[in-house]
Design a protein around this motif. Sequence first.
Motif, PDB file in Angstrom:
ATOM      1  N   ARG A   1       0.807  -1.229   0.000  1.00 38.25           N
ATOM      2  CA  ARG A   1       0.000   0.000   0.000  1.00 38.25           C
ATOM      3  C   ARG A   1       0.839   1.277   0.000  1.00 38.25           C
ATOM      4  O   ARG A   1       0.418   2.303  -0.509  1.00 38.25           O
ATOM      5  N   PHE A   2       2.027   1.220   0.616  1.00 33.61           N
ATOM      6  CA  PHE A   2       2.786   2.458   0.807  1.00 33.61           C
ATOM      7  C   PHE A   2       4.052   2.591  -0.036  1.00 33.61           C
ATOM      8  O   PHE A   2       4.653   3.656  -0.070  1.00 33.61           O
ATOM      9  N   GLN A   3       4.479   1.539  -0.709  1.00 31.98           N
ATOM     10  CA  GLN A   3       5.783   1.622  -1.368  1.00 31.98           C
ATOM     11  C   GLN A   3       5.805   2.642  -2.514  1.00 31.98           C
ATOM     12  O   GLN A   3       6.821   3.306  -2.724  1.00 31.98           O
ATOM     13  N   LYS A   4       4.694   2.806  -3.224  1.00 35.15           N
ATOM     14  CA  LYS A   4       4.680   3.780  -4.324  1.00 35.15           C
ATOM     15  C   LYS A   4       4.817   5.205  -3.799  1.00 35.15           C
ATOM     16  O   LYS A   4       5.511   6.031  -4.379  1.00 35.15           O
ATOM     17  N   ARG A   5       4.135   5.463  -2.698  1.00 35.44           N
ATOM     18  CA  ARG A   5       4.182   6.805  -2.121  1.00 35.44           C
ATOM     19  C   ARG A   5       5.602   7.138  -1.626  1.00 35.44           C
ATOM     20  O   ARG A   5       6.111   8.228  -1.858  1.00 35.44           O
ATOM     21  N   ILE A   6       6.206   6.160  -0.962  1.00 34.37           N
ATOM     22  CA  ILE A   6       7.556   6.381  -0.441  1.00 34.37           C
ATOM     23  C   ILE A   6       8.559   6.516  -1.591  1.00 34.37           C
ATOM     24  O   ILE A   6       9.439   7.378  -1.579  1.00 34.37           O
ATOM     25  N   TYR A   7       8.390   5.671  -2.610  1.00 33.44           N
ATOM     26  CA  TYR A   7       9.303   5.746  -3.760  1.00 33.44           C
ATOM     27  C   TYR A   7       9.192   7.104  -4.448  1.00 33.44           C
ATOM     28  O   TYR A   7      10.201   7.718  -4.806  1.00 33.44           O
ATOM     29  N   SER A   8       7.954   7.560  -4.636  1.00 29.14           N
ATOM     30  CA  SER A   8       7.736   8.838  -5.326  1.00 29.14           C
ATOM     31  C   SER A   8       8.434   9.986  -4.584  1.00 29.14           C
ATOM     32  O   SER A   8       9.133  10.808  -5.193  1.00 29.14           O
ATOM     33  N   LEU A   9       8.258  10.016  -3.279  1.00 29.75           N
ATOM     34  CA  LEU A   9       8.911  11.045  -2.467  1.00 29.75           C
ATOM     35  C   LEU A   9      10.438  10.888  -2.544  1.00 29.75           C
ATOM     36  O   LEU A   9      11.169  11.875  -2.719  1.00 29.75           O
ATOM     37  N   ALA A  10      10.888   9.646  -2.444  1.00 26.28           N
ATOM     38  CA  ALA A  10      12.336   9.376  -2.484  1.00 26.28           C
ATOM     39  C   ALA A  10      12.928   9.790  -3.827  1.00 26.28           C
ATOM     40  O   ALA A  10      14.033  10.350  -3.880  1.00 26.28           O
ATOM     41  N   TYR A  11      12.177   9.542  -4.904  1.00 26.51           N
ATOM     42  CA  TYR A  11      12.695   9.918  -6.231  1.00 26.51           C
ATOM     43  C   TYR A  11      12.845  11.431  -6.346  1.00 26.51           C
ATOM     44  O   TYR A  11      13.841  11.933  -6.874  1.00 26.51           O
ATOM     45  N   GLN A  12      11.856  12.154  -5.843  1.00 28.34           N
ATOM     46  CA  GLN A  12      11.948  13.617  -5.908  1.00 28.34           C
ATOM     47  C   GLN A  12      13.086  14.133  -5.027  1.00 28.34           C
ATOM     48  O   GLN A  12      13.747  15.111  -5.359  1.00 28.34           O
ATOM     49  N   MET A  13      13.306  13.463  -3.905  1.00 27.21           N
ATOM     50  CA  MET A  13      14.369  13.911  -3.001  1.00 27.21           C
ATOM     51  C   MET A  13      15.740  13.587  -3.567  1.00 27.21           C
ATOM     52  O   MET A  13      16.665  14.386  -3.494  1.00 27.21           O
ATOM     53  N   MET A  14      15.891  12.390  -4.134  1.00 31.84           N
ATOM     54  CA  MET A  14      17.213  11.932  -4.556  1.00 31.84           C
ATOM     55  C   MET A  14      17.508  12.255  -6.022  1.00 31.84           C
ATOM     56  O   MET A  14      18.670  12.376  -6.399  1.00 31.84           O
ATOM     57  N   GLY A  15      16.465  12.360  -6.844  1.00 33.02           N
ATOM     58  CA  GLY A  15      16.667  12.728  -8.244  1.00 33.02           C
ATOM     59  C   GLY A  15      17.113  11.605  -9.152  1.00 33.02           C
ATOM     60  O   GLY A  15      17.391  11.831 -10.323  1.00 33.02           O
TER      61      GLY A  15
ATOM     62  N   LEU B   1      18.103   4.810  -8.695  1.00 35.66           N
ATOM     63  CA  LEU B   1      18.872   3.906  -7.834  1.00 35.66           C
ATOM     64  C   LEU B   1      18.800   4.331  -6.369  1.00 35.66           C
ATOM     65  O   LEU B   1      18.566   3.500  -5.485  1.00 35.66           O
ATOM     66  N   ASP B   2      18.995   5.617  -6.127  1.00 33.71           N
ATOM     67  CA  ASP B   2      18.923   6.108  -4.743  1.00 33.71           C
ATOM     68  C   ASP B   2      17.493   6.019  -4.210  1.00 33.71           C
ATOM     69  O   ASP B   2      17.277   5.716  -3.034  1.00 33.71           O
ATOM     70  N   ALA B   3      16.513   6.320  -5.084  1.00 38.46           N
ATOM     71  CA  ALA B   3      15.108   6.220  -4.654  1.00 38.46           C
ATOM     72  C   ALA B   3      14.783   4.787  -4.254  1.00 38.46           C
ATOM     73  O   ALA B   3      14.087   4.543  -3.255  1.00 38.46           O
ATOM     74  N   ASP B   4      15.293   3.847  -5.017  1.00 42.53           N
ATOM     75  CA  ASP B   4      15.087   2.427  -4.723  1.00 42.53           C
ATOM     76  C   ASP B   4      15.721   2.075  -3.373  1.00 42.53           C
ATOM     77  O   ASP B   4      15.102   1.397  -2.545  1.00 42.53           O
ATOM     78  N   GLU B   5      16.931   2.576  -3.155  1.00 40.77           N
ATOM     79  CA  GLU B   5      17.626   2.288  -1.886  1.00 40.77           C
ATOM     80  C   GLU B   5      16.853   2.871  -0.697  1.00 40.77           C
ATOM     81  O   GLU B   5      16.664   2.202   0.316  1.00 40.77           O
ATOM     82  N   VAL B   6      16.402   4.117  -0.857  1.00 39.95           N
ATOM     83  CA  VAL B   6      15.647   4.760   0.225  1.00 39.95           C
ATOM     84  C   VAL B   6      14.378   3.956   0.530  1.00 39.95           C
ATOM     85  O   VAL B   6      14.045   3.703   1.691  1.00 39.95           O
ATOM     86  N   THR B   7      13.674   3.540  -0.525  1.00 38.09           N
ATOM     87  CA  THR B   7      12.427   2.787  -0.338  1.00 38.09           C
ATOM     88  C   THR B   7      12.684   1.474   0.416  1.00 38.09           C
ATOM     89  O   THR B   7      11.995   1.156   1.389  1.00 38.09           O
ATOM     90  N   GLN B   8      13.681   0.734  -0.071  1.00 36.24           N
ATOM     91  CA  GLN B   8      13.989  -0.557   0.566  1.00 36.24           C
ATOM     92  C   GLN B   8      14.365  -0.371   2.041  1.00 36.24           C
ATOM     93  O   GLN B   8      13.828  -1.038   2.917  1.00 36.24           O
ATOM     94  N   GLU B   9      15.301   0.552   2.269  1.00 38.38           N
ATOM     95  CA  GLU B   9      15.807   0.754   3.631  1.00 38.38           C
ATOM     96  C   GLU B   9      14.716   1.253   4.573  1.00 38.38           C
ATOM     97  O   GLU B   9      14.694   0.907   5.746  1.00 38.38           O
ATOM     98  N   THR B  10      13.830   2.086   4.036  1.00 34.31           N
ATOM     99  CA  THR B  10      12.744   2.615   4.869  1.00 34.31           C
ATOM    100  C   THR B  10      11.905   1.481   5.449  1.00 34.31           C
ATOM    101  O   THR B  10      11.664   1.420   6.660  1.00 34.31           O
ATOM    102  N   PHE B  11      11.473   0.572   4.579  1.00 31.30           N
ATOM    103  CA  PHE B  11      10.613  -0.519   5.062  1.00 31.30           C
ATOM    104  C   PHE B  11      11.378  -1.490   5.966  1.00 31.30           C
ATOM    105  O   PHE B  11      10.817  -2.006   6.945  1.00 31.30           O
TER     106      PHE B  11
END
Lengths: 193, 188
Positions: free
Chosen positions: A26-40, A43-53
């Motif tokens: 339910r939440f991975q898309k939302r976290i990824y989207s935010l992470a992508y905007q933050m990291m640009g 690869l980094d967005a993917d890392e942030v998403t994985q590590e967050t959960f």
Amino acid sequence: MSKTVPELVERFVQGDETAFAELVNRFQKRIYSLAYQMMGNHLDADEVTQETFVRVYRKRKDLTNVNYFSTFLTRVATNYAIDLIRKRRGHSDITEDATSLPGGVQMDLSRQNPTPREVFENKRLMEEINRALDQLPPRQRLTAIMHDIEGYSKADIAAVFGCPQATVRSNLHIARNKLKKILRQRLKLKEQK
Amino acid sequence: MTDHPASSLLDDYLDGELDPTTTAEIKRHLEACDQCRQEYQESLNLRKLLKHKPAYHPGEDYWAESARLILARTTATGWMDDTIGRPPVVSEVRRGFYTSLAALAASVIILFSAIYMGQGQSAGASITTIDGQQILLTGALQQSLNDDEFSGEQTDMARGYLLLGAPGMHGRLTAMRAVTTTTTADKR
């Protein structure tokens, strides 16, 4: 009948792994989207998403109020992203060209069928915006991204950062002024319609 | 409103967070003041730019894979599918089962390989090289040698590679030489 988020969180805290799997879905898309905007970059967005959960799973005992799961999740994501941004400083040449990423890339532009010239102009514009955002301190950058790009309210951002709304308002105002100053010189913002 | 509003107030106006009275006052001021209207327009343009900042949407496969990896790194059931990171935690009984299964698969492969090679040798024939050595040919090579459709030195070299019964590298090279010699003799 699908369970509500608080119900799922309660079961997750008690050790129900299927509830955690459902929360990830339910939440991975939302976290990824935010992470992508933050990291640009992906690869980094993917890392942030994985590590967050993974971190949320390990810290599940800290979830004292099941109604704040989304805030808790976003806080973990932004903290990790800030650490990563600080780590990446000096290695900022990793920003990917979003149009060249593999697999189902869609750019949310205002026009569905832009001309090649418009595509080029949009790409150049996005690079300018990314560079401008990169010049902000992490907290101001996150505030601007969360509010003006991802659509979080000031109250939500204050809850995530654990600070008063007035601080968010101030950070946002400073961030916008800096962005205007940077982009005014580069993009001749005044002439835009 | 006679004085210029603070720029933070213009931000609040932009975000629609002011009460109706203040909103009306700011609106009237913006209509009358070029300087503030310009500043407000810049804020408006910036917001449009940020709104248009592209999002990246990975394909549906990414979400499934991402969730799988997260579960593999956290939950006990996720470990069973994990191929990245730490090795999966499996019981001794399960480990024994997998070992037996691998041994059985290896045995079957060896058995079928032996049968295939045996068939190749029995279906084929032997040729004598120019230096008098007997080389066993597989059925495939035998058929290839008898096929008039193939000709040319390179094709003959390729046929030589089909040889499975030759004893080591020396045997294969000898066989290739033999094949080439045979073909050249036929052409003459």
